[in-house]
Each structure stands twice: as C-alpha cells, then as structure tokens.
Scaffold this motif. Sequence first.
Motif, PDB file in Angstrom:
ATOM      1  N   LEU B  18       0.835  -1.198   0.000  1.00 37.69           N
ATOM      2  CA  LEU B  18       0.000   0.000   0.000  1.00 37.69           C
ATOM      3  C   LEU B  18       0.865   1.241   0.000  1.00 37.69           C
ATOM      4  CD1 LEU B  18      -3.148   0.462   0.339  1.00 37.69           C
ATOM      5  CD2 LEU B  18      -2.572   1.196   2.619  1.00 37.69           C
ATOM      6  N   SER B  21       2.354   1.823  -3.398  1.00 34.89           N
ATOM      7  CA  SER B  21       1.434   2.375  -4.403  1.00 34.89           C
ATOM      8  C   SER B  21       1.110   3.833  -4.108  1.00 34.89           C
ATOM      9  CB  SER B  21       0.154   1.544  -4.514  1.00 34.89           C
ATOM     10  OG  SER B  21      -0.099   0.808  -3.376  1.00 34.89           O
ATOM     11  N   THR B  22       0.996   4.192  -2.809  1.00 37.24           N
ATOM     12  CA  THR B  22       0.712   5.599  -2.513  1.00 37.24           C
ATOM     13  C   THR B  22       1.874   6.469  -2.946  1.00 37.24           C
ATOM     14  OG1 THR B  22       1.319   5.041  -0.259  1.00 37.24           O
ATOM     15  CG2 THR B  22      -0.986   5.523  -0.655  1.00 37.24           C
ATOM     16  N   SER B  24       3.995   5.870  -5.318  1.00 41.77           N
ATOM     17  CA  SER B  24       4.031   5.959  -6.781  1.00 41.77           C
ATOM     18  C   SER B  24       2.965   6.917  -7.283  1.00 41.77           C
ATOM     19  CB  SER B  24       3.863   4.583  -7.399  1.00 41.77           C
ATOM     20  OG  SER B  24       2.623   4.036  -7.044  1.00 41.77           O
ATOM     21  N   ILE B  25       1.790   6.896  -6.634  1.00 41.34           N
ATOM     22  CA  ILE B  25       0.739   7.835  -7.026  1.00 41.34           C
ATOM     23  C   ILE B  25       1.172   9.261  -6.755  1.00 41.34           C
ATOM     24  CG2 ILE B  25      -1.575   8.636  -6.440  1.00 41.34           C
ATOM     25  CD1 ILE B  25      -2.310   5.697  -5.981  1.00 41.34           C
ATOM     26  N   CYS B  26       1.805   9.478  -5.584  1.00 43.27           N
ATOM     27  CA  CYS B  26       2.260  10.828  -5.232  1.00 43.27           C
ATOM     28  C   CYS B  26       3.277  11.323  -6.242  1.00 43.27           C
ATOM     29  CB  CYS B  26       2.900  10.823  -3.838  1.00 43.27           C
ATOM     30  SG  CYS B  26       1.734  10.524  -2.520  1.00 43.27           S
ATOM     31  N   LEU B  43       0.974  10.636   4.296  1.00 42.26           N
ATOM     32  CA  LEU B  43      -0.123  10.202   3.412  1.00 42.26           C
ATOM     33  C   LEU B  43      -0.310   8.690   3.496  1.00 42.26           C
ATOM     34  CD1 LEU B  43       0.129  12.343   0.192  1.00 42.26           C
ATOM     35  CD2 LEU B  43      -1.906  11.920   1.506  1.00 42.26           C
ATOM     36  N   VAL B  47      -3.798   7.057   4.541  1.00 46.06           N
ATOM     37  CA  VAL B  47      -4.565   6.147   3.678  1.00 46.06           C
ATOM     38  C   VAL B  47      -4.845   4.840   4.403  1.00 46.06           C
ATOM     39  CG1 VAL B  47      -4.407   4.741   1.598  1.00 46.06           C
ATOM     40  CG2 VAL B  47      -3.815   7.125   1.505  1.00 46.06           C
TER      41      VAL B  47
END
Lengths: 76, 161
Positions: B18, B21-22, B24-26, B43, B47
């Motif tokens: 998790l 992925s956060t 990478s999204i950021c 963050l 999440v």
Amino acid sequence: MEETFNPSTLSTILRKNFKNEKTKISKDTLECVAEFLRLFVGEAIDRASAKAQIENSENIEPEHLEKIIPQLLLDF
Amino acid sequence: MNEESENDIELRNAKLSLNESTTSICEAKQANLPLSRNTITGLNFLVYNYIEKTLASDLESFANHAKRTTINQSDVLLCCRNNQKMYSKMKEFIANLEKKQKRAKREEKIKKEFKIDEKPKKSKSKSKSKSKSKSKSRPKSRPKLKSKSKSKSKSNLKSQK
C-alpha cells in the motif's frame, strides 16, 4: 499507465477489518475502491499544495497536510 | 501463535505494498510544489488508517443496509456522496468499467464462435487467427447465447462427417 492501488492488498486490508466474516467484495468493486483511494490521495495532495502556496513555502510539508485533513475527512 | 504471526506478516506485506502504491501515485501526480518525504509517509499513514477505520466499516454497513453480503459498486459510490466532483468522477469510472467488460465479453463470444468453425480435428489447439471472414457453413441468423454443451455436440458431428 496510471498508478493505482493493488486490488489484492486492498482486499486483504478490508477483509481484516470487516466486523462480519461473511462480507465479501468482488473484483470489480475492488477496482472501484482503488480508483476512489487514488482520487482521495490526489485530492489530499491538491489541497495541501494550495495551502503550501498560500504560505509561500518551497515544499509541501506535513504541516500543510495536517491542516487540510479535517475538511478532507469530512468530505469523504 | 503461528497463525497470529502469519496474519501479522500478511498485514505487514499489505501495508508495504500500500505504501509503495501511494508513493508511486504521489510521484506520478504533478502537483504545483514538490512533496517532502515526511508528507508522503504521512499520506501512507493517512490512507491506511482511512481504509482500516472508515472505509471498511462504511462499505460493510452500506451493503448490510441493502441486505447484501457482497459489497457492490453502488456502496463505493455512496462513500463519495458528500463531494459532488468525486461522485461524478466515480460514476464516469464505473461507466467506463462496464463498457470495457461488455467489450471483453463480446470479444470472447466471437472468439468462441470462430474456434468452433475453424476446428479441424485438434481439440485444444489455440488458433489465434484473427481473420475477419465470417463463417460460410453457418446461416446468418446468430442466436444470442450458445451453451457450451450444444457447441461441443455440433463440433463432434462435424468431426464425424
């Protein structure tokens, strides 16, 4: 390619926190949940960056994140 | 004790993926200002706690309210009822998902039909010929759904001939 959450990780975390053991979640809904969380993160970043710009700082700091969290959680 | 440790390991791995992925999204999100590392960790924490405390119970109770045990896309839509923009974006996403699924189903049906026509004698060969020529032996009337048993019986008839 858009970066999203892994549906299997989401299913493990969600299943651990369900009160009733019988609740299930399908693959399609997991993709929706991944999209929802992606939008959540994006919204958090946008609001924090707006706060940081107002305060004329170079980076987005945790303080800016702290300030936007209450309204963000109310909106979600 | 061993079962507990397995659960912990599973949770830890889930948390790690998790977080990955956060982050990478950021990084993919092009914000006006760069993000500091502490904000990204914050963050991640946010999440995970949001999923754990709010999202799981909300989704479960929405499904329970609708007298279901499986969580539906409508339950996810309900989670973003407070924010108008988010609601519309999620609706779009769900509509796109449905379209993709329909397309995939149609393609599967077409592939199955072609496989039945082109089958010489091999039963399990996956001929990936993408020829768009329509079946000559079959009449033009295409029934909606063909059950697998019917198709197999027809193919047996053809092989006997």
